[in-house]
Write a protein that holds these residues in place. Structure first.
Motif, short mmCIF file in Angstrom:
data_model
loop_
_atom_site.label_atom_id
_atom_site.label_comp_id
_atom_site.label_asym_id
_atom_site.label_seq_id
_atom_site.Cartn_x
_atom_site.Cartn_y
_atom_site.Cartn_z
N ARG A 5 -0.68 -23.69 14.95
CA ARG A 5 0.50 -24.40 15.85
C ARG A 5 1.12 -25.38 14.92
NH1 ARG A 5 -3.17 -27.98 19.37
NH2 ARG A 5 -4.42 -27.73 17.57
N SER A 6 0.94 -25.85 14.08
CA SER A 6 1.55 -26.91 13.07
C SER A 6 1.10 -26.82 11.75
CB SER A 6 1.45 -28.16 13.58
OG SER A 6 2.01 -29.36 12.80
N ASP A 7 2.17 -27.03 10.58
CA ASP A 7 1.61 -27.17 9.31
C ASP A 7 1.01 -28.40 9.13
OD1 ASP A 7 3.90 -28.88 9.60
OD2 ASP A 7 4.75 -28.55 8.14
N THR A 8 0.85 -29.11 10.12
CA THR A 8 -0.15 -30.39 9.69
C THR A 8 -1.61 -30.53 10.48
OG1 THR A 8 0.75 -31.66 11.76
CG2 THR A 8 2.13 -31.80 9.69
N VAL A 9 -1.79 -29.37 11.26
CA VAL A 9 -3.00 -29.30 12.00
C VAL A 9 -4.23 -28.79 11.22
CG1 VAL A 9 -4.25 -28.10 13.84
CG2 VAL A 9 -2.09 -28.84 14.13
N SER A 57 10.04 -24.17 10.00
CA SER A 57 9.35 -24.78 11.06
C SER A 57 10.10 -24.30 12.35
CB SER A 57 9.89 -26.46 10.90
OG SER A 57 11.41 -26.32 11.22
N GLY A 58 9.44 -24.50 13.44
CA GLY A 58 9.59 -24.00 14.59
C GLY A 58 10.92 -24.79 15.21
N THR A 59 11.25 -26.06 14.76
CA THR A 59 12.27 -26.78 15.13
C THR A 59 13.55 -26.15 14.35
OG1 THR A 59 11.13 -28.89 15.19
CG2 THR A 59 13.61 -28.99 14.79
N MET A 60 13.35 -25.58 13.23
CA MET A 60 14.65 -24.91 12.51
C MET A 60 14.88 -23.56 13.14
SD MET A 60 14.52 -23.41 8.83
CE MET A 60 16.09 -24.02 7.68
N GLY A 61 13.88 -23.00 13.61
CA GLY A 61 13.91 -21.75 14.48
C GLY A 61 14.51 -21.92 15.78
N ASN A 62 13.98 -22.73 16.68
CA ASN A 62 14.84 -23.14 17.64
C ASN A 62 16.31 -23.59 17.48
OD1 ASN A 62 12.46 -22.83 19.13
ND2 ASN A 62 11.88 -24.90 19.28
N ALA A 63 16.56 -24.39 16.55
CA ALA A 63 17.81 -24.66 16.26
C ALA A 63 18.67 -23.27 15.92
CB ALA A 63 18.06 -25.63 14.99
#
Length: 115
Positions: A5-9, A57-63
């Motif tokens: 789910r996240s690179d920090t999990v 990141s997912g944020t980059m993909g969404n952007a």
């Protein structure tokens, strides 16, 4: 367990740390990184596509998705509980020039009874 789910999990295992320490490196700006290129080629092959693009990141993909699929000044229609609506709306507005329009939903599907 590996939780993607996240690179920090998920914390890296010893094998993961070893792989990172021993990975070949390249300059993505100049000739490209061989490891990333191999990952992109593998993904394209698995999905039956001509090519693939690694985003970190997912944020980059969404952007990227909003920039590719919409025109500035338009709207991004989002589930009322969507991460993009609640956590990335500023980026959607600033980078893509879109207004976030949320719609009522049930478990991620538009609720046509409410609309």
């Amino acid at each position: 367990m590996i939780d993607l789910r996240s690179d920090t999990v998920t914390r890296p295992t010893d094998a993961m740390w070893d792989a990172m320490r021993n990975a070949s490196l390249g300059d993505d700006t100049l000739e490209g990184d061989a490891t990333v290129q191999a990952l992109e080629q593998e993904a394209a092959t698995l999905l039956g596509k001509e090519d693939a693009l690694f985003v970190c990141s997912g944020t980059m993909g969404n952007a990227i998705a909003t920039l590719v699929h919409a025109h500035r000044g338009g709207e991004a229609v989002l589930d009322q509980d969507a991460h993009m609506a609640n956590s990335e709306g500023g980026g959607v507005s600033r980078l893509a020039g879109l207004f976030c329009r949320t719609v009522a939903s049930r478990r991620g599907e538009m609720d046509l009874q409410i609309l």
